[in-house]
Design a protein around this motif. Structure first.
Motif, PDB file in Angstrom:
ATOM      1  N   ALA A   4      -3.301  13.213  11.232  1.00  0.00           N
ATOM      2  CA  ALA A   4      -2.573  13.198   9.960  1.00  0.00           C
ATOM      3  C   ALA A   4      -2.139  14.610   9.570  1.00  0.00           C
ATOM      4  N   GLU A   5      -2.983  15.582   9.868  1.00  0.00           N
ATOM      5  CA  GLU A   5      -2.639  16.975   9.590  1.00  0.00           C
ATOM      6  C   GLU A   5      -1.448  17.427  10.444  1.00  0.00           C
ATOM      7  N   VAL A   6      -1.413  16.996  11.711  1.00  0.00           N
ATOM      8  CA  VAL A   6      -0.288  17.336  12.593  1.00  0.00           C
ATOM      9  C   VAL A   6       1.006  16.729  12.044  1.00  0.00           C
ATOM     10  N   VAL A   7       0.948  15.455  11.626  1.00  0.00           N
ATOM     11  CA  VAL A   7       2.117  14.785  11.069  1.00  0.00           C
ATOM     12  C   VAL A   7       2.564  15.484   9.787  1.00  0.00           C
ATOM     13  N   ASP A   8       1.608  15.823   8.944  1.00  0.00           N
ATOM     14  CA  ASP A   8       1.895  16.557   7.706  1.00  0.00           C
ATOM     15  C   ASP A   8       2.631  17.853   8.036  1.00  0.00           C
ATOM     16  N   HIS A   9       2.110  18.614   8.976  1.00  0.00           N
ATOM     17  CA  HIS A   9       2.715  19.891   9.354  1.00  0.00           C
ATOM     18  C   HIS A   9       4.146  19.691   9.865  1.00  0.00           C
ATOM     19  N   PHE A  10       4.339  18.680  10.720  1.00  0.00           N
ATOM     20  CA  PHE A  10       5.669  18.406  11.268  1.00  0.00           C
ATOM     21  C   PHE A  10       6.660  18.030  10.169  1.00  0.00           C
ATOM     22  N   LEU A  11       6.258  17.123   9.295  1.00  0.00           N
ATOM     23  CA  LEU A  11       7.164  16.633   8.253  1.00  0.00           C
ATOM     24  C   LEU A  11       7.385  17.643   7.130  1.00  0.00           C
ATOM     25  N   SER A  12       6.418  18.534   6.922  1.00  0.00           N
ATOM     26  CA  SER A  12       6.529  19.474   5.796  1.00  0.00           C
ATOM     27  C   SER A  12       7.640  20.505   6.010  1.00  0.00           C
TER      28      SER A  12
ATOM     29  N   GLY B 107      -6.456  -5.422   7.608  1.00  0.00           N
ATOM     30  CA  GLY B 107      -6.772  -5.893   6.254  1.00  0.00           C
ATOM     31  C   GLY B 107      -6.565  -4.779   5.246  1.00  0.00           C
ATOM     32  N   HIS B 108      -7.129  -3.616   5.522  1.00  0.00           N
ATOM     33  CA  HIS B 108      -6.941  -2.477   4.622  1.00  0.00           C
ATOM     34  C   HIS B 108      -5.475  -2.047   4.646  1.00  0.00           C
ATOM     35  N   ASP B 109      -4.867  -2.091   5.849  1.00  0.00           N
ATOM     36  CA  ASP B 109      -3.442  -1.760   5.946  1.00  0.00           C
ATOM     37  C   ASP B 109      -2.599  -2.753   5.151  1.00  0.00           C
ATOM     38  N   MET B 110      -3.040  -4.016   5.122  1.00  0.00           N
ATOM     39  CA  MET B 110      -2.310  -5.043   4.378  1.00  0.00           C
ATOM     40  C   MET B 110      -2.423  -4.818   2.876  1.00  0.00           C
ATOM     41  N   VAL B 111      -3.624  -4.509   2.414  1.00  0.00           N
ATOM     42  CA  VAL B 111      -3.825  -4.220   0.985  1.00  0.00           C
ATOM     43  C   VAL B 111      -2.975  -3.022   0.587  1.00  0.00           C
ATOM     44  N   PHE B 112      -2.996  -1.990   1.422  1.00  0.00           N
ATOM     45  CA  PHE B 112      -2.178  -0.806   1.124  1.00  0.00           C
ATOM     46  C   PHE B 112      -0.705  -1.184   1.050  1.00  0.00           C
ATOM     47  N   GLY B 113      -0.214  -1.884   2.065  1.00  0.00           N
ATOM     48  CA  GLY B 113       1.198  -2.243   2.121  1.00  0.00           C
ATOM     49  C   GLY B 113       1.651  -3.094   0.943  1.00  0.00           C
ATOM     50  N   MET B 114       0.801  -4.045   0.531  1.00  0.00           N
ATOM     51  CA  MET B 114       1.168  -4.910  -0.596  1.00  0.00           C
ATOM     52  C   MET B 114       1.173  -4.159  -1.919  1.00  0.00           C
ATOM     53  N   ASN B 115       0.497  -3.007  -1.953  1.00  0.00           N
ATOM     54  CA  ASN B 115       0.390  -2.265  -3.207  1.00  0.00           C
ATOM     55  C   ASN B 115       1.115  -0.926  -3.177  1.00  0.00           C
ATOM     56  N   SER B 116       1.802  -0.678  -2.092  1.00  0.00           N
ATOM     57  CA  SER B 116       2.641   0.505  -1.974  1.00  0.00           C
ATOM     58  C   SER B 116       4.050   0.037  -2.307  1.00  0.00           C
ATOM     59  N   HIS B 117       4.534   0.413  -3.433  1.00  0.00           N
ATOM     60  CA  HIS B 117       5.792  -0.129  -3.931  1.00  0.00           C
ATOM     61  C   HIS B 117       6.999   0.730  -3.545  1.00  0.00           C
ATOM     62  N   VAL B 118       6.863   1.405  -2.411  1.00  0.00           N
ATOM     63  CA  VAL B 118       7.959   2.174  -1.832  1.00  0.00           C
ATOM     64  C   VAL B 118       8.048   1.790  -0.356  1.00  0.00           C
ATOM     65  N   PRO B 119       9.143   2.120   0.315  1.00  0.00           N
ATOM     66  CA  PRO B 119       9.210   1.819   1.745  1.00  0.00           C
ATOM     67  C   PRO B 119       7.999   2.404   2.479  1.00  0.00           C
ATOM     68  N   THR B 120       7.397   1.576   3.325  1.00  0.00           N
ATOM     69  CA  THR B 120       6.170   1.965   4.032  1.00  0.00           C
ATOM     70  C   THR B 120       6.305   1.602   5.497  1.00  0.00           C
ATOM     71  N   THR B 121       5.926   2.540   6.360  1.00  0.00           N
ATOM     72  CA  THR B 121       5.962   2.293   7.800  1.00  0.00           C
ATOM     73  C   THR B 121       4.625   2.667   8.418  1.00  0.00           C
ATOM     74  N   THR B 122       4.335   2.058   9.542  1.00  0.00           N
ATOM     75  CA  THR B 122       3.108   2.354  10.277  1.00  0.00           C
ATOM     76  C   THR B 122       3.449   3.279  11.426  1.00  0.00           C
ATOM     77  N   LEU B 123       2.756   4.391  11.499  1.00  0.00           N
ATOM     78  CA  LEU B 123       2.954   5.343  12.577  1.00  0.00           C
ATOM     79  C   LEU B 123       1.858   5.203  13.628  1.00  0.00           C
ATOM     80  N   LEU B 124       0.648   4.892  13.181  1.00  0.00           N
ATOM     81  CA  LEU B 124      -0.487   4.794  14.096  1.00  0.00           C
ATOM     82  C   LEU B 124      -1.306   3.570  13.724  1.00  0.00           C
ATOM     83  N   VAL B 125      -1.543   2.712  14.711  1.00  0.00           N
ATOM     84  CA  VAL B 125      -2.335   1.505  14.506  1.00  0.00           C
ATOM     85  C   VAL B 125      -3.741   1.764  15.040  1.00  0.00           C
TER      86      VAL B 125
END
Length: 158
Positions: free
Chosen positions: A57-65, A121-139
């Protein structure tokens, strides 16, 4: 065909057009996620990640920042005991908190969220409650180093 297209709201079709415009021959998914966010005009991206993939996640943060303001939060936010969260005294450890992750990223003003390694399950709860476009990068796939295709391919002979 028109019946199929009628299933889509204009905003859905707009997202699909942005996705199409974000494809880049030979690019990996992280590049395409960045392209999508750039094409969408997003300024702030949220990352909801499993504590087990904090380094990634830190690598992704660094890349996107380089292009965005990035906000990230791990799954153990709030440090709530599993036994209390799930009303089961036999459980030990800290519970994941996908609702807390979604609420934090919303509070921070994330315009798009990326999921990295959240439990089924946790990814589903997050997705249903994230009210912005959401994508999965790592499963998350504990058996195959987060590569579920290995598990799928191993079942072909069954």
């Amino acid at each position: 065909m028109e019946d199929l297209k009628a299933l889509y709201a204009d905003s859905d079709l707009a997202l699909m057009k942005l996705a199409e415009a974000s494809l880049e021959k030979g690019a990996d998914r992280l590049i395409e996620v960045r392209n999508f966010a750039l094409n969408s005009g997003f300024k702030k991206i949220g990352i909801a990640y499993c504590a087990a993939v904090a380094k990634e996640a830190e690598v992704v943060d660094h890349f996107l920042s380089k292009d965005f303001e990035v906000v990230r939060i791990d799954c153990k936010t709030g440090k709530f005991p599993k036994s209390e969260m799930l009303d089961d005294g036999s459980l030990v450890g800290i519970s994941c908190n996908p609702m807390g992750q979604a609420a934090y990223l919303a509070e921070c003003g994330a315009q798009m969220n990326i999921v990295m390694g959240l439990c089924v399950g946790h990814d589903m709860v997050f997705g249903m409650n994230s009210h912005v476009p959401t994508t999965t990068l790592l499963v998350k796939d504990r058996a195959h180093k987060h590569n579920p295709l290995e598990g799928i391919n191993s079942k072909k002979a069954l």
